[in-house]
Structure formats: structure tokens, C-alpha cells
Design a protein around this motif. Sequence first.
Motif, short mmCIF file in Angstrom:
data_model
loop_
_atom_site.label_atom_id
_atom_site.label_comp_id
_atom_site.label_asym_id
_atom_site.label_seq_id
_atom_site.Cartn_x
_atom_site.Cartn_y
_atom_site.Cartn_z
N ALA B 5 0.66 -1.04 0.18
CA ALA B 5 -0.02 -0.10 -0.04
C ALA B 5 0.94 1.20 -0.07
N LEU B 6 0.25 2.51 -0.42
CA LEU B 6 1.09 3.60 -0.53
C LEU B 6 0.81 4.15 0.84
N LEU B 7 -0.08 3.87 1.44
CA LEU B 7 -0.47 4.68 2.78
C LEU B 7 -1.31 3.80 3.59
N ARG B 8 -1.03 3.45 4.99
CA ARG B 8 -1.90 2.76 5.63
C ARG B 8 -1.95 3.24 7.05
N LEU B 9 -3.33 3.56 7.50
CA LEU B 9 -3.32 3.99 8.74
C LEU B 9 -4.17 2.79 9.56
N SER B 26 -8.87 3.57 10.61
CA SER B 26 -8.02 2.54 9.82
C SER B 26 -8.50 2.95 8.35
N PHE B 27 -7.52 2.95 7.30
CA PHE B 27 -7.76 2.60 6.09
C PHE B 27 -6.49 2.60 5.20
N ARG B 28 -6.50 2.16 4.04
CA ARG B 28 -5.39 1.89 3.31
C ARG B 28 -5.54 2.68 1.81
N MET B 29 -4.35 2.96 1.31
CA MET B 29 -4.50 3.50 0.11
C MET B 29 -3.47 2.72 -1.06
N GLN B 30 -4.01 2.61 -2.22
CA GLN B 30 -3.01 2.15 -3.30
C GLN B 30 -2.57 3.26 -4.03
N GLN B 31 -1.48 3.04 -4.63
CA GLN B 31 -0.96 4.21 -5.50
C GLN B 31 -2.03 4.81 -6.48
N GLY B 32 -2.28 5.79 -6.95
CA GLY B 32 -3.22 6.34 -7.95
C GLY B 32 -4.73 6.25 -7.43
N GLU B 33 -4.76 5.92 -6.21
CA GLU B 33 -6.32 5.93 -5.70
C GLU B 33 -6.67 7.46 -5.34
N ARG B 50 -3.33 16.28 8.51
CA ARG B 50 -2.22 16.84 9.18
C ARG B 50 -1.15 15.72 9.61
N MET B 51 -1.72 14.40 10.08
CA MET B 51 -1.01 13.31 10.57
C MET B 51 -0.37 12.66 9.43
N ILE B 52 -1.08 12.48 8.19
CA ILE B 52 -0.61 11.96 6.96
C ILE B 52 0.62 12.72 6.46
N ALA B 53 0.60 13.86 6.72
CA ALA B 53 1.70 14.94 6.06
C ALA B 53 2.65 14.94 7.21
N GLY B 54 2.48 14.61 8.39
CA GLY B 54 3.81 14.54 9.26
C GLY B 54 3.57 15.76 10.13
N THR B 60 -2.34 7.01 19.31
CA THR B 60 -2.43 5.77 19.36
C THR B 60 -2.40 5.21 17.85
N GLY B 61 -2.01 4.05 17.67
CA GLY B 61 -2.00 3.35 16.28
C GLY B 61 -0.82 3.73 15.40
N THR B 62 -0.84 3.35 14.25
CA THR B 62 0.20 3.75 13.44
C THR B 62 -0.05 4.33 11.86
N ILE B 63 0.79 5.14 11.50
CA ILE B 63 0.54 5.48 10.12
C ILE B 63 1.89 4.87 9.29
N GLU B 64 1.47 4.20 8.49
CA GLU B 64 2.67 3.33 7.63
C GLU B 64 2.60 4.14 6.11
N ARG B 65 3.65 4.75 5.97
CA ARG B 65 3.90 5.47 4.66
C ARG B 65 4.96 4.55 3.71
N ASN B 66 4.44 4.52 2.36
CA ASN B 66 5.38 3.99 1.68
C ASN B 66 6.75 4.58 1.62
#
Lengths: 255, 258
Positions: B5-9, B26-33, B50-54, B60-66
Motif C-alpha cells: 500500500a502507498l499509505l496505511r492507517l 483505519s484505511f489503506r490506499m494504493q498508488q493512484g487511488e 495533518r497526521m498523514i503529512a507529518g 495511538t495507532g500507526t501511520i505506515e507510509r510507503n
Amino acid sequence: MRNARVSIAIVIMLVAAWEAAVRDLAIPEWKLPAPSLVFDTLVNDWSVLGPAFAATLQVTLAGLALAIIGGVGIGLIASRSRLLENAISPIAVILQVTPLVAIAPLLIIYIGAQATLYVAAFLVAFFPMLTGTLAGLRAVDPALSDLFAVYGANATQRLWRLEAPSALPFMMAGLRTAGGLALIGAVVAEFVAGTVGDQAGLAYRIVEASYRLNMPRLFAALALIALTGVIIYALTGLASRIVLARWSEQRAMAD
Amino acid sequence: MAERALLRLVRVGKSFAERVVLRDISFRMQQGEILSLIGPSGCGKTTILRMIAGLANPDTGTIERNHALNEKGRIGYVFQDATLMPWASAEANVALPLILQGLPSKEAHQHANAMLAKLELGDFACAAPHELSGGMKMRVALARALITNPSLILLDEPFAALDEMTRHALNDEMLKLVRARGTSLVFVTHSVAEAAYLSDRVAVLSHRPGHVMAEFKMPWSCEQTPALRYEKRFTEETARISAALGRAMDDGNLVGAA
């Protein structure tokens, strides 16, 4: 342009009314000299008043220049940390709230009359430059600040591309106040210090003329001080317009 | 796992002082979505961006960025207001991200000029922001977000203040540009129709503390045309999303009344 014409017309009318009143009412020149006499005195006494004019202008502009360097420099340093700002602000406030006339005698003893003039002009002009710089550096648009963070701007890039341009209108407002205050500082210090000879400024010539009850010369010196103020007002205004030319009209007007 | 995934919360939560703003997002995104977030006011949509942008960290929880997102300039951000530097020309505003990346000024300005031309602002490169209309300012902001060719652009109600015609035009232009580049979008909006039109998926958030109440997959991925807005299936989809949004609002009212 139309506003300027109205202003000039009003000044001319007032001077004409003054001239007419002095002539019609036969007011003696030691009470109130006519504008024409003041002008004649200005020309005839230029050997005395000219150097005084130059001296006062020099002290004022030098004091202002020092205040710009000091105010902006210390503002920049203080804005880097709350601790530094808290350390600097009480000193700045004490200097600001203590009347200059009260500090001047001390300065004369410590650093001499001539240096006192410059320090006095600097001291009064310093505070608006410092507060303008600090307020401006804190007035950065939070969204723009976020934008710079998203793009990973480093401290230098933030300072030059975001904080400094954001602060400029505030610094320019500070400069316009500081310009007027620097002249007041220079004149007050001259009154107290009473520098004589080549270094004597306009304020000293006013005191001297008042002791001699030389009213035409007193008025001539006064007119030159007013002219100094106008010159500084015009210069700071011009600087402000040039520097803020790129700013939107709304923002420039709001400041 | 088919594709990374490009991005996963994962169960992301955030509080400010005592107030829980987001819970278990929680959600996940693929490239181009293209994902839209829609929900009641104050449900924490902006905080998610704001959290996705850093700009903020989850409690709590995690943000996984490709890893593609971790380089400078790989994430673009468009704010509610155009957020242009008022002292700089349109071109200089667009060039900013490139300059911050260390590109020489001349080159950055050339790229900016080309990007403005793509957004039909070629004639306004030298204009100051106050000389531009609201729609034009937003175009400049969009050009600035696109200039680094990012993998992901976060948009926080960017077109909310614009009239409908301008908004539709900008939606179509933006879609064309991001589809061509395979850019992902996370799009926060208050408009159900806008969310439905732009997105591959629409996530409806609940009242505070916000969490994902419902998710809708739009059946017209990559085939949006202006005529879609008047088709029956479009009306049906927006009705479904509106109903879910209505339930989210009602929940909030019940909590408020209790």
C-alpha cells in the motif's frame, strides 16, 4: 497628487495668514516674527544654521540606522527562542519607559556629550524597530508555516523565504515610528548636552536664540527641525513603498 | 498481500487536551487511488490530513507510509485557503516547493511557468495573489501541489469557497492532471456530490470522536465525465452516501442531547 495639492495650498494659506496678521496687527518681531523675516534670517544666518541642520540630520539618521541594525538584529535573535526574548524584553521595556531626558545626564558623564546624541537617538528609535521585528516574525500565517514544514524547509529557508517577508510590513511600520522618534531623541539630547561649536545642532541654536531673544533665528531653527522631520517621514515612507511594493494592496493598507 | 500500500492507517487515534478527536481510524490506499473523507464539522478530518503529512503525530495507532512518500516533496498539501505568499508572484508561489528542495531558482521558475500554463494561468505567472480571483488562487495552489510530481496530494476542502461552476471546472482539471500522473489524493470535503464525483472510494466519518462509519466504492473509477453528474447511478450513489452522512450527524445529535 490632488491630496498633495490640497496640503500645499493649506500650508501656503496658513503662512499667508500669519504674514498678514503680523503686518496688520504690527506685532513686534521679538514676539512673533513674520514668515518673510524668518525666511530672510534663514538665508542670512545660513553660516550658523546650515551646519546645525546638517549636524542634527546626521545624528538623527545615524541613530536611526543604528536602531534599524540593532532592533532587527536583536529581534531576530530574540525570536529564535522564548528564553532569549524573556531575557531581552525587561531591558528593552525599562529603556523604553524611562524618559530619555532622565537618562541623558548620566550618558553625558559616562560617554561625553557628542556620543550621547547618537546613543539617545538610537535608544528611542530602537524599541519600535525591535517590537516591529518581533511582532512581524510572530505574525507568520500558520498555514504557510505548515506548507514550509510539509516541504521540509530548513531554518535558513524559513527565515528568508517565510519569516522575513512576513515581518516586513511590521518592520516598516516600526521604521516609520522610529524615524520620528530618532529626531526627538536627537533634539532632546542636544537640549541636555548642549554641544557647542561646529557640532552644535538645531536644538542648541534654539536654546541659544531663546536666551538672546533672537526670535527670527529661533523660528528659523524651528522650521529646519520641522523640515528634518518631514525629510525623515518622506524617506521612511519611500523606503516602505519600495520594500512593500510586492505586497498586496489590502495587506499594505491594513498595516 | 498483493501490492504494497502507498499509505496505511492502523487504528489511529488523536486527542487534544482531554478531547478525543479521532478514534480507531483505519484505511489503506494504493498508488493512484482517490479517497474522499466526508463527515460532520469538527470530526477531525483536517487532523487526519495533518497526521498523514507529518505535521502532527497520532497518539495511538500507526501511520505506515510507503518509502516513496518519505522523500522531501513526495506529499503535496492544498489548504482550505489558497495559502499563497502575498509578497510573491503566482510563478514564485508555484516554484516554492522546488526551491525548498534545492533546485536552482531559474529552473524552478521554468517548471512553475509550465505548470501554470497547464492550469490555464500562463498569462498570470507574474500576477500578485491579490490580483487573482478566488478560483485562480486555488489553481495556483493546485499547481504548487503538483509541481513536485508527488505520489500523494492531501486536499482540505480546497474548493469549498468557490462557486459551483468554478468548482466543477477545477474538479475536472484536477482529475485529468492527477489521473495522467497516477497521483493519489486524500480529499476532504463537505460536498457529497464532489466526493462522489472525484473518488474511487468515499469514507464517511462519524461525529467526534471521528471514526470511519461507512465506506463506499464508486463504480465509475477513472471514467468521470461532466455528464456523469446528471446520470441516474450518480444520483443513487450520492443518495447512499448522504443517508450514511445523515446517520453520522444523527449520532452526533444524540450524543449531544445525552
